[in-house]
Structures are given as structure tokens and as C-alpha cells.
Design a protein around this motif. Structure first.
Motif, PDB file in Angstrom:
ATOM      1  N   PHE A  39       0.838  -1.202   0.000  1.00 41.67           N
ATOM      2  CA  PHE A  39       0.000   0.000   0.000  1.00 41.67           C
ATOM      3  C   PHE A  39       0.877   1.258   0.000  1.00 41.67           C
ATOM      4  O   PHE A  39       0.473   2.297  -0.520  1.00 41.67           O
ATOM      5  CB  PHE A  39      -0.920   0.003   1.221  1.00 41.67           C
ATOM      6  N   GLY A  40       2.083   1.161   0.594  1.00 44.93           N
ATOM      7  CA  GLY A  40       2.959   2.326   0.657  1.00 44.93           C
ATOM      8  C   GLY A  40       3.335   2.843  -0.716  1.00 44.93           C
ATOM      9  O   GLY A  40       3.423   4.060  -0.929  1.00 44.93           O
ATOM     10  N   ALA A  45       2.561   7.313  -4.691  1.00 43.18           N
ATOM     11  CA  ALA A  45       2.078   7.880  -5.959  1.00 43.18           C
ATOM     12  C   ALA A  45       1.031   8.962  -5.694  1.00 43.18           C
ATOM     13  O   ALA A  45       1.023  10.018  -6.354  1.00 43.18           O
ATOM     14  CB  ALA A  45       1.486   6.768  -6.830  1.00 43.18           C
ATOM     15  N   TYR A  46       0.151   8.705  -4.734  1.00 44.44           N
ATOM     16  CA  TYR A  46      -0.854   9.708  -4.368  1.00 44.44           C
ATOM     17  C   TYR A  46      -0.180  10.968  -3.847  1.00 44.44           C
ATOM     18  O   TYR A  46      -0.574  12.095  -4.198  1.00 44.44           O
ATOM     19  CB  TYR A  46      -1.799   9.138  -3.313  1.00 44.44           C
ATOM     20  N   THR A  47       0.842  10.804  -3.000  1.00 49.63           N
ATOM     21  CA  THR A  47       1.546  11.968  -2.434  1.00 49.63           C
ATOM     22  C   THR A  47       2.193  12.801  -3.533  1.00 49.63           C
ATOM     23  O   THR A  47       2.145  14.043  -3.505  1.00 49.63           O
ATOM     24  CB  THR A  47       2.627  11.489  -1.440  1.00 49.63           C
ATOM     25  N   THR A  51       1.178  16.719  -4.219  1.00 48.15           N
ATOM     26  CA  THR A  51       2.161  17.803  -4.085  1.00 48.15           C
ATOM     27  C   THR A  51       2.449  18.467  -5.433  1.00 48.15           C
ATOM     28  O   THR A  51       2.793  19.649  -5.462  1.00 48.15           O
ATOM     29  CB  THR A  51       3.477  17.262  -3.493  1.00 48.15           C
ATOM     30  N   THR A  52       2.296  17.739  -6.504  1.00 46.04           N
ATOM     31  CA  THR A  52       2.579  18.302  -7.832  1.00 46.04           C
ATOM     32  C   THR A  52       1.392  19.096  -8.368  1.00 46.04           C
ATOM     33  O   THR A  52       1.583  20.145  -9.003  1.00 46.04           O
ATOM     34  CB  THR A  52       2.942  17.173  -8.821  1.00 46.04           C
ATOM     35  N   TYR A  53       0.199  18.615  -8.143  1.00 45.04           N
ATOM     36  CA  TYR A  53      -1.015  19.272  -8.656  1.00 45.04           C
ATOM     37  C   TYR A  53      -2.022  19.485  -7.515  1.00 45.04           C
ATOM     38  O   TYR A  53      -3.106  18.880  -7.505  1.00 45.04           O
ATOM     39  CB  TYR A  53      -1.657  18.425  -9.763  1.00 45.04           C
ATOM     40  N   PRO A  54      -1.695  20.339  -6.565  1.00 38.53           N
ATOM     41  CA  PRO A  54      -2.570  20.482  -5.378  1.00 38.53           C
ATOM     42  C   PRO A  54      -3.972  21.000  -5.712  1.00 38.53           C
ATOM     43  O   PRO A  54      -4.949  20.549  -5.108  1.00 38.53           O
ATOM     44  CB  PRO A  54      -1.797  21.476  -4.498  1.00 38.53           C
ATOM     45  N   LEU A 153      -7.990   2.397  -7.593  1.00 35.31           N
ATOM     46  CA  LEU A 153      -6.944   1.406  -7.343  1.00 35.31           C
ATOM     47  C   LEU A 153      -6.836   1.118  -5.841  1.00 35.31           C
ATOM     48  O   LEU A 153      -6.860  -0.041  -5.413  1.00 35.31           O
ATOM     49  CB  LEU A 153      -5.608   1.920  -7.885  1.00 35.31           C
ATOM     50  N   LEU A 154      -6.729   2.192  -5.051  1.00 36.37           N
ATOM     51  CA  LEU A 154      -6.553   2.028  -3.605  1.00 36.37           C
ATOM     52  C   LEU A 154      -7.795   1.413  -2.952  1.00 36.37           C
ATOM     53  O   LEU A 154      -7.694   0.450  -2.178  1.00 36.37           O
ATOM     54  CB  LEU A 154      -6.248   3.384  -2.964  1.00 36.37           C
ATOM     55  N   THR A 155      -8.964   1.973  -3.256  1.00 35.53           N
ATOM     56  CA  THR A 155     -10.180   1.462  -2.610  1.00 35.53           C
ATOM     57  C   THR A 155     -10.562   0.087  -3.148  1.00 35.53           C
ATOM     58  O   THR A 155     -11.134  -0.733  -2.416  1.00 35.53           O
ATOM     59  CB  THR A 155     -11.355   2.440  -2.791  1.00 35.53           C
ATOM     60  N   GLY A 156     -10.239  -0.179  -4.424  1.00 29.21           N
ATOM     61  CA  GLY A 156     -10.546  -1.497  -4.979  1.00 29.21           C
ATOM     62  C   GLY A 156      -9.712  -2.583  -4.322  1.00 29.21           C
ATOM     63  O   GLY A 156     -10.234  -3.645  -3.936  1.00 29.21           O
TER      64      GLY A 156
END
Length: 218
Positions: A39-40, A45-47, A51-54, A153-156
Motif C-alpha cells: 500500500f505504501g 504515488a498519491y503523495t 504535491t505536484t497538482y494540489p 486502485l486504492l479502494t478497490g
């Protein structure tokens, strides 16, 4: 059905039942450590995206269904409580309470999946499913699509873990119903509880990242 206490008999490769129980618990912790790494990577990837497109991520976050997400958080937290009670009941040899608490935990897991399915349906009707049914007029449409790609992806994957957990708990409930556990032998219930608490903790991390982002600003 006999109420005689279950006397644990170790498998041939173990000298004692205690050694077998310790090995099973340690094995589950090792498995959960690998799951954290799994999960990390996705959370990393989410982080990067956030941070790139807030601004785009904040706008995407405002599309999420915070009421359903909040109710599901409460459902999972409650299921963690009933699972902890189930382990406590197993530890004290309370077979009926153990069986009922495991059944309640499994039902709460099913409720979580049902609400998640309804949420997915709402997102489909709102054209928020990347690659299959996505349409967004915002200047941040590409970021929003990336956000929802990671969201599904994460919730699935989390949902798959919840499904596996429900199956494990159902098996434990059937075994408990038939007197497979006692105060001297309840390691399978304890290990299943560790897995279920891990699933809940992952959701605790996902909830603010998915549902609360973008809701505190203008």
C-alpha cells in the motif's frame, strides 16, 4: 455439541502448541509488513500527485462522497471493536459470544462493501471512472482523472482485502460454532483479528486522503 475444552495439539513440526501459536502470529505480522509496503507504493504515488497538482487534487476531492465515506469509516471502526471483543471472548472460552461477535463483524464488513458498491455506482453515473466512463470540463480534468485512477486502485484493492477478511471471519465463526476454539486454543481467531485490524487501519489512512482533501479551503 460437546462443551469440553479444546486441547491444542501441535503440528508435527512444532514441539509445543505455544510454539505453533507464536509462529502463526509472527507469520501474520510478517505478512502485514509486506502489505504495508504494498500500500505504501500506491500512497507514494498519491503523495506525488497531491504535491505536484494540489489545486486539481483538491477539486477532485470535492467530488468524493464524504457522507458515504464517513459512514463506512464508522462501520469499519465498529467492526474493529466487535472483532476485538470476539478475540476477548475466545480468550475466555465464551463460545456463543465469540460466534455472535464474529458474525456481527462479518455483517459489518458486508455493509461496508455494500455502501462502497453504491458509492461506485454514483461515481459511474457522474462520469468519474477513468478509462471507462470519465468526463470532466474542469481545467484540472487530467489531474482529476489521475486522482480517480488512484482512488479506484486504492479502494478497490482495499475492498479485496475486506472481502478476504469477511471470508476468514466467516470460517472462524463456523469453526467457533462447532467448538473448535477454547481459552487454550484461539490463535486462528487472534491472527484473523490482526488481519482485520490491519484492513481497518488502512482505511483510516485512506479516508482523509480521499474524502477530506480540498474541503477546508475555498
Amino acid at each position: 455439541m460437546s462443551d469440553a475444552p479444546v486441547i491444542p495439539q501441535p503440528e508435527p513440526q512444532y514441539e509445543t502448541a505455544e510454539q505453533q501459536a507464536e509462529t502463526a502470529t509472527f507469520g501474520m505480522w510478517v505478512f502485514l509488513a509486506t502489505e504495508i509496503l504494498f500500500f505504501g507504493g500506491m500512497l507514494l504515488a498519491y503523495t506525488w500527485l497531491r504535491t505536484t497538482y494540489p489545486e486539481g487534487v483538491a477539486e477532485a476531492g470535492r467530488h468524493t462522497k464524504i457522507v458515504i465515506g464517513s459512514v463506512n469509516t464508522l462501520v469499519l471502526l465498529t467492526s474493529s471493536l466487535t472483532m476485538a471483543w470476539a478475540v476477548h471472548a475466545a480468550e475466555h472460552g465464551r463460545r456463543k459470544a465469540l460466534t455472535r461477535l464474529l458474525v456481527v463483524t462479518a455483517l459489518l464488513g458486508l455493509l461496508f462493501l455494500g455502501l462502497k458498491g453504491y458509492e461506485y455506482h454514483k461515481e459511474w453515473t457522474e462520469h468519474l471512472v477513468p478509462g471507462l466512463n470519465f468526463h470532466e470540463d474542469s481545467v484540472h480534468s487530467q489531474t482529476i482523472e489521475l486522482f480517480y485512477f488512484l482512488y479506484f486502485l486504492l479502494t478497490g484493492i482495499h475492498g479485496i482485502h475486506v472481502t478476504i477478511g469477511i471470508g476468514l471471519i466467516a470460517v472462524m465463526a463456523v469453526r467457533a460454532r462447532h467448538g473448535a476454539f477454547s481459552s487454550r486454543h484461539y490463535t486462528p481467531v487472534e491472527v484473523t483479528g490482526l488481519y482485520w485490524h490491519f484492513v481497518d487501519i488502512v482505511w483510516i489512512f485512506l479516508y482523509p486522503l480521499i474524502y477530506l482533501v480540498g474541503r477546508s479551503g475555498p
